[in-house]
Each structure stands twice: as structure tokens, then as C-alpha cells.
Design an enzyme around this catalytic site. Structure first.
Site, PDB file in Angstrom:
ATOM      1  N   THR A  83      -8.289   2.545   8.900  1.00 25.14           N
ATOM      2  CA  THR A  83      -8.580   3.158  10.204  1.00 25.14           C
ATOM      3  C   THR A  83      -9.681   2.432  10.976  1.00 25.14           C
ATOM      4  O   THR A  83      -9.530   2.170  12.173  1.00 25.14           O
ATOM      5  CB  THR A  83      -8.967   4.645   9.997  1.00 25.14           C
ATOM      6  OG1 THR A  83      -7.906   5.269   9.278  1.00 25.14           O
ATOM      7  CG2 THR A  83      -9.160   5.345  11.324  1.00 25.14           C
ATOM      8  N   HIS A 127      -9.509   4.963  -2.020  1.00 28.12           N
ATOM      9  CA  HIS A 127      -8.807   4.952  -0.735  1.00 28.12           C
ATOM     10  C   HIS A 127      -9.689   5.653   0.287  1.00 28.12           C
ATOM     11  O   HIS A 127     -10.664   6.314  -0.072  1.00 28.12           O
ATOM     12  CB  HIS A 127      -7.468   5.687  -0.863  1.00 28.12           C
ATOM     13  CG  HIS A 127      -6.409   4.859  -1.535  1.00 28.12           C
ATOM     14  ND1 HIS A 127      -5.271   4.440  -0.901  1.00 28.12           N
ATOM     15  CD2 HIS A 127      -6.351   4.352  -2.796  1.00 28.12           C
ATOM     16  CE1 HIS A 127      -4.538   3.717  -1.744  1.00 28.12           C
ATOM     17  NE2 HIS A 127      -5.176   3.654  -2.899  1.00 28.12           N
ATOM     18  N   GLY A 128      -9.329   5.526   1.560  1.00 26.38           N
ATOM     19  CA  GLY A 128     -10.090   6.232   2.597  1.00 26.38           C
ATOM     20  C   GLY A 128     -11.473   5.648   2.804  1.00 26.38           C
ATOM     21  O   GLY A 128     -12.457   6.376   2.955  1.00 26.38           O
ATOM     22  N   ASP A 138       0.833  -1.190   0.000  1.00 24.57           N
ATOM     23  CA  ASP A 138       0.000   0.000   0.000  1.00 24.57           C
ATOM     24  C   ASP A 138       0.883   1.261   0.000  1.00 24.57           C
ATOM     25  O   ASP A 138       1.819   1.373   0.809  1.00 24.57           O
ATOM     26  CB  ASP A 138      -0.887  -0.033   1.260  1.00 24.57           C
ATOM     27  CG  ASP A 138      -1.994   0.999   1.231  1.00 24.57           C
ATOM     28  OD1 ASP A 138      -2.467   1.352   0.132  1.00 24.57           O
ATOM     29  OD2 ASP A 138      -2.408   1.445   2.324  1.00 24.57           O
ATOM     30  N   GLY A 144      -8.058   8.244   7.037  1.00 22.25           N
ATOM     31  CA  GLY A 144      -8.438   8.521   8.427  1.00 22.25           C
ATOM     32  C   GLY A 144      -9.939   8.759   8.508  1.00 22.25           C
ATOM     33  O   GLY A 144     -10.630   8.708   7.492  1.00 22.25           O
ATOM     34  N   GLU A 194      -1.442   6.088  -8.608  1.00 25.18           N
ATOM     35  CA  GLU A 194      -2.359   7.069  -8.014  1.00 25.18           C
ATOM     36  C   GLU A 194      -2.226   8.423  -8.689  1.00 25.18           C
ATOM     37  O   GLU A 194      -1.129   8.877  -9.011  1.00 25.18           O
ATOM     38  CB  GLU A 194      -2.089   7.215  -6.508  1.00 25.18           C
ATOM     39  CG  GLU A 194      -2.974   8.286  -5.849  1.00 25.18           C
ATOM     40  CD  GLU A 194      -2.941   8.286  -4.330  1.00 25.18           C
ATOM     41  OE1 GLU A 194      -2.845   7.198  -3.718  1.00 25.18           O
ATOM     42  OE2 GLU A 194      -3.009   9.382  -3.744  1.00 25.18           O
TER      43      GLU A 194
HETATM   44  P1  13P Z   1      -8.683   4.621   5.814  1.00 22.63           P
HETATM   45  O1  13P Z   1      -7.665   4.562   6.895  1.00 22.63           O
HETATM   46  O2  13P Z   1      -9.379   5.931   5.774  1.00 22.63           O
HETATM   47  O3  13P Z   1      -9.624   3.482   5.865  1.00 22.63           O
HETATM   48  O4  13P Z   1      -7.905   4.543   4.421  1.00 22.63           O
HETATM   49  C1  13P Z   1      -7.144   3.415   4.160  1.00 22.63           C
HETATM   50  C2  13P Z   1      -6.440   3.535   2.885  1.00 22.63           C
HETATM   51  O5  13P Z   1      -6.881   4.177   1.956  1.00 22.63           O
HETATM   52  C3  13P Z   1      -5.166   2.801   2.770  1.00 22.63           C
HETATM   53  O6  13P Z   1      -4.490   3.102   1.599  1.00 22.63           O
END
Ligand code: 13P
Length: 275
Positions: free
Chosen positions: A231, A206-207, A82, A179, A134
Site C-alpha cells: 500500500t 504481511h501488512g 504473493d 492496507g 500462511e
Molecule cells: P500492505 O499493503 O499493508 O503493505 O501489505 C502488503 C502485503 O502484505 C502483501 O502481501
């Protein structure tokens, strides 16, 4: 089952119009809980190793655990880097048996991103490993790498990038953030649709932590085929530890942490698979 590549699980996702869950594995308990959830749901799964694991010195240890878990599973499992930070780090992962790597050149200028992504793809494809790139650096903090801007991917850049860089998956910034979200998240679905219309490879969101289910469903409907979650998994683990810490019983504490991770992973898998 032996590890499979990212391209293989993305082909399943394209066909079934689902998103493959990509969970960051920070330790053995988290990795086991995620695999149990994936096995239970009979879902393909991506085990991601991020910069936090590498900086903590557990790269080889967790890679070996992921391979062992994959060998004992009946579902397709991808071992993925990652947010790879350099060509050299990618080479390390190729040597360690990863079946997918992300090279994140979004923090560099566009031409540098193209140059290094191209070199990474050439090396990875030579040994049958998939590559995620990305565009539009994603906001928030991930494993100590922080980016405070809301970055919406530039469509012109997307078109130019995919005309020369033949990656297997592309992560795009559409208002998503690493996050937990500090305000109500808004995803730019017009931009996401425009990326799909431009003929991008399978798209990555992502996220994934803290995004309302309705936004996730819409993103998958438009064409997101891999969703990253870190997260919420970490928070679930820490919550479980806290709940049993007073017992002073290490196994009771770890068991509770594993239970919470299993529950979160199961919920995400069902959502991403449209179950
Ligand atoms: P989160 O921590 O917001 O779930 O994002 C994880 C992520 O995108 C790892 O690359």
C-alpha cells in the site's frame, strides 16, 4: 545476477538478523524504482506479483520485466507470487520462472490448508522453488481479497502445521493487517516469540504499510525475516502522479511517481536492514 530463491535470501536474513523487503510490483515504473532503491542500498529484494496484477492481465508482462531487472542487477532478487490462491496458480508461476511462491490456504479450514500446502511444496521443491505458507488469515483488503477479522495465529496449529508441512517461510497473523491501519496497530510479540520458540521456518510479516518503525524493529529483533509492503508503495506512486498531472507531460508525471516510490522503498530497505 540471475534470480535467486526465497530460501537463499532468507538465509542471508537469518545470518544478519535483518528482514528482506518484499515489495509488490504493480507496473514497470514501480518495479524499476524498487530495483534502483535495492541496488543503491545493495539490498536483497523480493519482487512480488499479486492477485491484482494477475487479474489485470499483466502476469507474463511483469514477470518478464522482473526477470530482466534481476539480470541487470548486482543484488539478489527473488521473483515471488504473493497470496497464491490455488495449486494451479502456483504451477503457472513455476512454469513462468518464479523462484518463490506463496500459497495462502489460511482462508480454508486447517486440514485443507495442510493438504494443498503439502501438494504445492512437493511440486515447487521438485523444481527448486521456495514456498511461503500462511496461518491465521491476515486482516484487511489485499487485491480485492478481504478479511475483516483480527486473526491471531493459533500456536497449537503452528506446531501441528510445521510438523507436517515443510515450507520455507511462514506468514503469521499477529495483529498485522493489509492496507493502512485504521487504528493504532498492536502486534502480539509474545505470540511471535512463541512461534519462533516452536521452531518455525523464517517468519513473514504481511501488512508492512503504516506500521511504526519501532514495531518493525521489534518484530525483526524477535525473528521476522521478510516484510511485505504494497500500500505505501502504491500511495507513493499515486501521489507522484497527482503532483505532476497538470503538466500533461507523461514523462514528467511518471518521473515524479518513480521518485516517490524510490524514496519509500529506500526508507523501508534501510529500516528492514537495520541501517
Ligand atoms: P500492505 O499493503 O499493508 O503493505 O501489505 C502488503 C502485503 O502484505 C502483501 O502481501
Amino acid at each position: 545476477m540471475a534470480l535467486v530463491t526465497l530460501s537463499e535470501v532468507l538465509a542471508i536474513a537469518q545470518k544478519e538478523k535483518i528482514a528482506v523487503p518484499a515489495f509488490n510490483i504493480d507496473n514497470i515504473v514501480i518495479a524499476e524504482a524498487i530495483m534502483e532503491a535495492a541496488e543503491n542500498e545493495q539490498s536483497p529484494v523480493i519482487l512480488s506479483i499479486g492477485q491484482g496484477v494477475i487479474n489485470f492481465g499483466q502476469f507474463y508482462y511483469l514477470s518478464d520485466i522482473a526477470k530482466r531487472l534481476a539480470n541487470n542487477s548486482t543484488v539478489p532478487v527473488v521473483l515471488h507470487l504473493d497470496h497464491g490462491i490455488s495449486f494451479e496458480q502456483v504451477i503457472l508461476c513455476l512454469r513462468a520462472g518464479f523462484t518463490s511462491v506463496m500459497y495462502d490456504g489460511s482462508h480454508y479450514d486447517f486440514s485443507e490448508n495442510i493438504t494443498t500446502s503439502t501438494a504445492v511444496i512437493r511440486a515447487a521443491h521438485a523444481v527448486g522453488v521456495s514456498v511461503e505458507c500462511e496461518l491465521g488469515a491476515i486482516q484487511g483488503v489485499e487485491d480485492g481479497i478481504s478479511n475483516s477479522h483480527v486473526n491471531l495465529v493459533d500456536l497449537q496449529e503452528v506446531k501441528e502445521f510445521i510438523s507436517t508441512v515443510h515450507c520455507d517461510a511462514l506468514a503469521v497473523g499477529i495483529g498485522n493487517a493489509h492496507g493502512m491501519y485504521k487504528a493504532t496497530p498492536h502486534l502480539d510479540f509474545y505470540r511471535l516469540q512463541a512461534c519462533v520458540d516452536a521452531g518455525t521456518p523464517p517468519l513473514v510479516l504481511h501488512g508492512g504499510s503504516g506500521l511504526p518503525d519501532v514495531l518493525i524493529r521489534q518484530a525483526i529483533e524477535i525473528g521476522i525475516r521478510k516484510i511485505n509492503v504494497a500500500t505505501e508503495i502504491r500511495f507513493a506512486y499515486i501521489k507522484g502522479l497527482g503532483e505532476k498531472i497538470q503538466t500533461n507531460d507523461i514523462y514528467a508525471i511518471e518521473h515524479q511517481a518513480k521518485k516517490h516510490v524510490f524514496e519509500v522503498a529506500t526508507k523501508k530497505i534501510r529500516l528492514f536492514l537495520n541501517k
